[in-house]
Structures are given as C-alpha cells and as structure tokens.
Design a protein around this motif. Structure first.
Motif, PDB file in Angstrom:
ATOM      1  N   ARG A  94       0.842  -1.202   0.000  1.00 50.56           N
ATOM      2  CA  ARG A  94       0.000   0.000   0.000  1.00 50.56           C
ATOM      3  C   ARG A  94       0.876   1.251   0.000  1.00 50.56           C
ATOM      4  NH1 ARG A  94      -5.653  -0.579   1.590  1.00 50.56           N
ATOM      5  NH2 ARG A  94      -5.505   1.617   2.064  1.00 50.56           N
ATOM      6  N   ASP A 100       0.190   4.147   0.565  1.00 48.96           N
ATOM      7  CA  ASP A 100      -0.108   5.056   1.675  1.00 48.96           C
ATOM      8  C   ASP A 100       0.604   4.687   2.976  1.00 48.96           C
ATOM      9  OD1 ASP A 100      -1.802   2.863   1.310  1.00 48.96           O
ATOM     10  OD2 ASP A 100      -3.536   3.774   2.267  1.00 48.96           O
ATOM     11  N   THR A 101       1.339   3.553   2.978  1.00 49.37           N
ATOM     12  CA  THR A 101       2.077   3.202   4.204  1.00 49.37           C
ATOM     13  C   THR A 101       3.579   3.468   4.052  1.00 49.37           C
ATOM     14  OG1 THR A 101       2.461   0.931   3.451  1.00 49.37           O
ATOM     15  CG2 THR A 101       0.469   1.315   4.751  1.00 49.37           C
ATOM     16  N   HIS A 134      -8.240   3.569  -0.882  1.00 49.23           N
ATOM     17  CA  HIS A 134      -7.905   4.782  -0.119  1.00 49.23           C
ATOM     18  C   HIS A 134      -6.513   5.330  -0.355  1.00 49.23           C
ATOM     19  CE1 HIS A 134     -11.441   5.008   2.730  1.00 49.23           C
ATOM     20  NE2 HIS A 134     -11.672   3.988   1.950  1.00 49.23           N
ATOM     21  N   HIS A 135      -5.981   5.148  -1.550  1.00 49.56           N
ATOM     22  CA  HIS A 135      -4.805   5.946  -1.914  1.00 49.56           C
ATOM     23  C   HIS A 135      -5.021   6.385  -3.352  1.00 49.56           C
ATOM     24  CE1 HIS A 135      -2.981   2.793  -4.427  1.00 49.56           C
ATOM     25  NE2 HIS A 135      -3.289   1.935  -3.480  1.00 49.56           N
ATOM     26  N   THR A 136      -4.287   7.407  -3.770  1.00 54.82           N
ATOM     27  CA  THR A 136      -4.513   7.902  -5.125  1.00 54.82           C
ATOM     28  C   THR A 136      -3.504   7.284  -6.084  1.00 54.82           C
ATOM     29  OG1 THR A 136      -2.983   9.703  -4.737  1.00 54.82           O
ATOM     30  CG2 THR A 136      -5.326  10.146  -4.277  1.00 54.82           C
ATOM     31  N   GLU A 141      -0.195   8.942  -5.646  1.00 55.13           N
ATOM     32  CA  GLU A 141       0.586   8.477  -4.491  1.00 55.13           C
ATOM     33  C   GLU A 141       1.423   7.234  -4.858  1.00 55.13           C
ATOM     34  OE1 GLU A 141      -1.755   8.053  -0.957  1.00 55.13           O
ATOM     35  OE2 GLU A 141       0.032   8.191   0.302  1.00 55.13           O
ATOM     36  N   LYS A 155       5.440   7.395  -4.562  1.00 57.66           N
ATOM     37  CA  LYS A 155       6.160   6.500  -3.645  1.00 57.66           C
ATOM     38  C   LYS A 155       7.120   5.599  -4.423  1.00 57.66           C
ATOM     39  CE  LYS A 155       4.395   8.229  -0.008  1.00 57.66           C
ATOM     40  NZ  LYS A 155       3.334   7.703   0.836  1.00 57.66           N
TER      41      LYS A 155
END
Ligand SMILES: C[S@@+](CC[C@H](N)C(=O)[O-])C[C@H]1O[C@@H](n2cnc3c(N)ncnc32)[C@H](O)[C@@H]1O
Ligand code: SF4
Length: 498
Positions: free
Chosen positions: A272, A274-275, A310-312, A315, A319
C-alpha cells in the motif's frame, strides 16, 4: 445453471463439480440417480479395458437437445496418474468435452482446476520426460490449449535459469512472515487485514508473539544447521507498522536466523503506497532488504475508490519514485485485470502508466471472486467485464510484457477467477522473485510465522507435502503463539531429524 449427474461414484463428486463449475459461476450440481426434468441431465459411463480407460458423457438439456463426447486414454501412453486417478481423469475429460460442445466455450486450462499448473510440468520433467513429451501430454490428457502450454514451458525454463538448483533445495527452508494489518480492507481481499487499532487489539502484543516465534524457530534452524533460502514479509501490509517496529523486527530476524547474510532474497510487501515513508525505506536499507512491492492494482482513480484502497494513483507514482531515488533497486508492482468498471481501455492505460515506471517485476493478477470478500458478498454492486474482454486484456498484457523485455517466471490460478484464467509474474531477467518460485513449485518447506501464515512441509526425502496454519486473527494468535511455535518445531524435527 442446474445440472444433475448420474453414473458417478461418490468419491468423484467433487472433481466433477469442479469441472462443471468452469462453465458457469452459478452451476448448481446434483448427483441424483432419479432426478426430475427441470434440470439438465448428464449421464456418465466409464470403464477400464485391458488396454485403456474410457468414459462417455451424454448431456440432455432441459430444452431437449443432446450432446455426447467420449474420452479414451491408452494405458501404454504416458500419464502422470494411473489406476483410480486415471478413471477420474477420463470422466473429467469426457465431461469437459461435452460441456465445451454445449457451451461453445473452450477452457484454456482444460480439465485442470488446481492452483499450480507449472508444478505438473516440473513433476514430469523430474520423471525424465522431455519438453515435447510433456507438451503432448498436457494437450491430449489435460486438454490444455497450446498458448498456455507454451507459457508453462517458458516459465519452467525461466525458473530453472533463475534457480539452477531448484530440484535440490529440500534440505533448506524459506520463511514467510505474516503481518495482518492494513490501512483499509480492499473489497476483493480475504487475506488477514485488520485495522491497526481495531477490535483485534493493538500491534504490540502481536509483535511480541512474532518476535518469540522468530527467536525460537531461528534457534532450532541454527542448532541443526538448516539454511534459509529466502525470507518474505507479507500480510496484510508489513509496512503498516511503524518504522521503529519494523527496525526491531528486522533486528530480531538478523539476531535469530542462521546465515542471514547469505539468504538469497529478502522481500517486504510494501503493497500500500499510503504506508510508505522515507524512514521506512531507510530501515530497508539498514537491513539489506533487497526487494519490495509497491502495488498500484490499477491506475484509474475511480477504480481505487470502488475497491476501497484509499490511496490515489499519484501516491503510487510518487512513492515508487521516492523508493527509487532512495536506492531501492528491485521493485515489484501488482496489477489486477478485470477490476469493477474496468475494460480494455483502463487496462491499456494501466500498461501505459507502467511503461513510464518500468519496475523490475510485475505480477498480473486476474480478479477472483473469493468467497468471503466484500465483493462476492455484494456481487451485484460490482460490474465486471465479459469473458472475451478479460481474455483480450490478458493477451495484450502478455504481448506488452514481451515487448518491454519482461519474461514470465511464475504462474498460479485461483477458484472463481474471471475467464478461468491465471495470475502471471513477469520480471526483467535476473530480477525474478525466488520466493514466488519456491511457494508455487513446492520444492522446499516454507515456515510460516505470524498471523494467517501457513507452513508447508515438503519432506526432504519423500517430497510428501503437508500443511500447518497459524491463526488468522491477532487475538487468537496473541493467546496461542507459544503453542503454534512448539507445533512447528515438532514438524521440523520430523522432517529434518528423523
Ligand atoms: C497478498 S496480496 C497483498 C498485497 C498488498 N497488501 C497490497 O494490497 O498491495 C497480493 C496481491 O494479490 C492480488 N489479489 C489479492 N486479492 C485478489 C483477488 N481477489 N483477485 C485478484 N487478485 C487479488 C493483489 O494484486 C495483491 O496485491
Ligand atoms: S492492502 Fe493488500 S492485504 Fe490489505 S486488504 Fe488490501 S489487498 Fe488485502
């Protein structure tokens, strides 16, 4: 579709059901010798002669049509299974053919319903057959189509190039470490993925259990000089814990396991985006973690919303660049074909975006409706593309990969997978994940530590396989990890010390 089958022994019910389910997601199968007329009727006859095994399948449909197919297998021909399994096999072969006539649908994987087609190729290779003999058997006995047979051969050759001692690694083990937490639960997923501070409690008690398992299993491996081939951190999302917790965990791994410096590959699924943070990437470097995954799944914003990620898209891209700039040199990306609302144009967009990044490896999954997933529970909410479009996406994906210099190196299949297709891992030559090869081809034991981790025991002498699963829920794991560790040590003793 309702189907009643006659002429089958009870022990073969399940395999017949599996073959029929290849033709309709809602296939409702009964085995009643005197069924009523509102069901399609499938009559099977099977017998063994001195020279062969035979089966005939006759289908009477509810709209009064009739189809018939016969499947014969000569005893003198090569077959991986004899006797009882051969009878089961000819029955499945006849059913497959009659259903193909009726539905006008060709099954790319023939009668194969299992997870690991390439393992079959390896088994025959180890029995001494050459590629041509194996390909012929796959075509005529299993009725797999040519394109898939070529793919299997290609993959098996690639695996033996990446791991030349693949058949000689049974005296070593690989390690899987399951971290069962995720920022949110994706709608298609059934892996252990709990909220960091949810009903299952906080991360700390879980990590205490995991440290204990690593320490004790590590001590056993050290004491008995059992080397580790690869280590894989999966989940869940192993990067959903803090950088400090990751640091302490990898310290524990280094202190406990034998030969950590010589382990061929350590992967962390940082799936993910987002992490992922700079301090976590720094921790990877400090601990010589050489391979990570950053998983887009799709490059269409609405799709990510629909599947609850829940991440774009941005992103994911950011990342990926961050990890590259910070020196990560082996990054994998997972993609899924057939996500809700996606067709060929979204898939082409995903491939074009991937082309701009060119990670070292890619795993192309085909969406599967897993029984316990949110997507399956609310099937009507999630509209997916038709079979032909899914197959076209898979074909374009494979052509695109070839053009970009990726080579397929592992493959697996799942139940209820769209188009009855497969998941394929591609890599730039030399960047194949050795762990993925180990887990798919079952050439050595894999010790599972942490939540939802399944251990697979491959007996070093007989090659016999058994399994042992840790609990999926952190609460249960936190209460019982000492017991699960002790059980695993018992298994290891039987495998390596008897
Ligand atoms: C063990 S999962 C976890 C990966 C990581 N937590 C993530 O979500 O990025 C590995 C991969 O399997 C694939 N996957 C999981 N469930 C799936 C499903 N139902 N159908 C198709 N692919 C699936 C996804 O591509 C996922 O990245
Ligand atoms: S992040 Fe990965 S493991 Fe977690 S719910 Fe999503 S697919 Fe499953």
């Amino acid at each position: 579709m309702k189907m009643n089958v006659c002429g089958i022994e009870e022990k073969n019910y399940r395999s017949v059901e599996h073959v029929l389910q290849l033709f309709a997601e809602d296939m409702d199968v009964s085995f009643d010798e005197h069924a009523d007329d509102d069901r399609n009727q499938l009559h099977i006859q099977s017998f063994e002669t001195e020279h062969d095994w035979r089966s005939t399948a006759t289908l009477h449909t509810t709209n009064q049509k009739q189809f018939q197919a016969e499947f014969t297998w000569k005893k003198s021909d090569m077959s991986p299974g004899k006797g009882k399994s051969a009878i089961k096999h000819v029955i499945n072969g006849a059913i497959l053919q009659v259903m193909e006539q009726y539905s006008n649908m060709k099954q790319p994987w023939g009668v194969l319903t299992g997870i690991r087609p390439t393992k079959l190729f390896h088994v025959m290779k180890q029995q001494g057959y050459d590629n041509e003999q194996i390909s012929q058997t796959l075509a005529s006995y299993y009725r797999i189509d040519d394109e898939k047979i070529k793919l299997m051969q290609h993959i098996v050759e690639r695996q033996l190039t990446a791991v030349p001692d693949l058949y000689d690694l049974k005296q070593e083990v690989s390690i899987y470490i399951g971290i069962p937490f995720c920022p949110t639960k994706c709608a298609y997923c059934t892996f252990p993925a709990y909220a960091i501070q949810g009903k299952q409690g906080t991360v700390d008690p879980f990590l205490a259990g995991l440290h204990y398992e690593i320490e004790h299993i590590g001590a056993f491996l050290k004491k008995h000089h059992i080397p580790i081939t690869t280590i894989y951190f999966g989940g869940g999302t192993p990067t959903s814990i803090t950088a400090e917790q990751m640091d302490m965990l990898y310290d524990q791994v280094e202190a406990s396991f034998p030969n950590v410096d010589d382990v061929r590959e350590i992967t962390v699924e940082a799936g993910r985006p987002d992490t992922i943070t700079p301090d976590k990437i720094e921790v990877f470097h400090q601990h010589h973690i050489d391979r990570i995954s950053i998983n887009p799944q799709s490059y269409t914003e609405e799709t990510l919303k629909a599947i609850g990620r829940h991440h774009t898209v941005q992103e994911t891209i950011d990342k990926y660049h961050l990890a590259k700039q910070m020196g990560m040199e082996n990054i994998n990306m997972d993609l899924i074909i057939g996500l809700p609302g996606e067709g060929i144009s979204e898939w082409r967009h995903t491939l074009a975006q991937t082309e701009a990044l060119m990670p070292e490896s890619l795993t192309v999954h085909t969406l599967s409706f897993k029984r316990a997933s949110e997507m399956t529970k609310n099937r009507d909410k999630y509209k997916v593309a038709e079979r032909e479009e899914i197959q076209q996406m898979m074909r374009e994906g494979s052509q695109w990969s070839e053009t970009q210099g990726y080579v397929p190196y592992y493959l697996y299949r799942q139940k209820n997978i769209l188009g009855n297709l497969e998941n394929v891992g591609y890599a730039k030559p030399g960047k194949e994940s050795l762990y993925n090869i180990m887990i798919m081809e079952e050439m050595q034991s894999i010790i599972g530590l942490g939540c939802g981790a399944s251990s697979k025991w491959v007996h070093p002498k007989t090659g016999n396989i058994s399994r042992f699963a840790n609990p999926k829920e952190p609460k249960k794991y936190n209460e019982d990890y000492e017991h699960y560790t002790a059980k695993k040590i018992e298994y290891l003793k039987q495998l390596f010390l008897d």
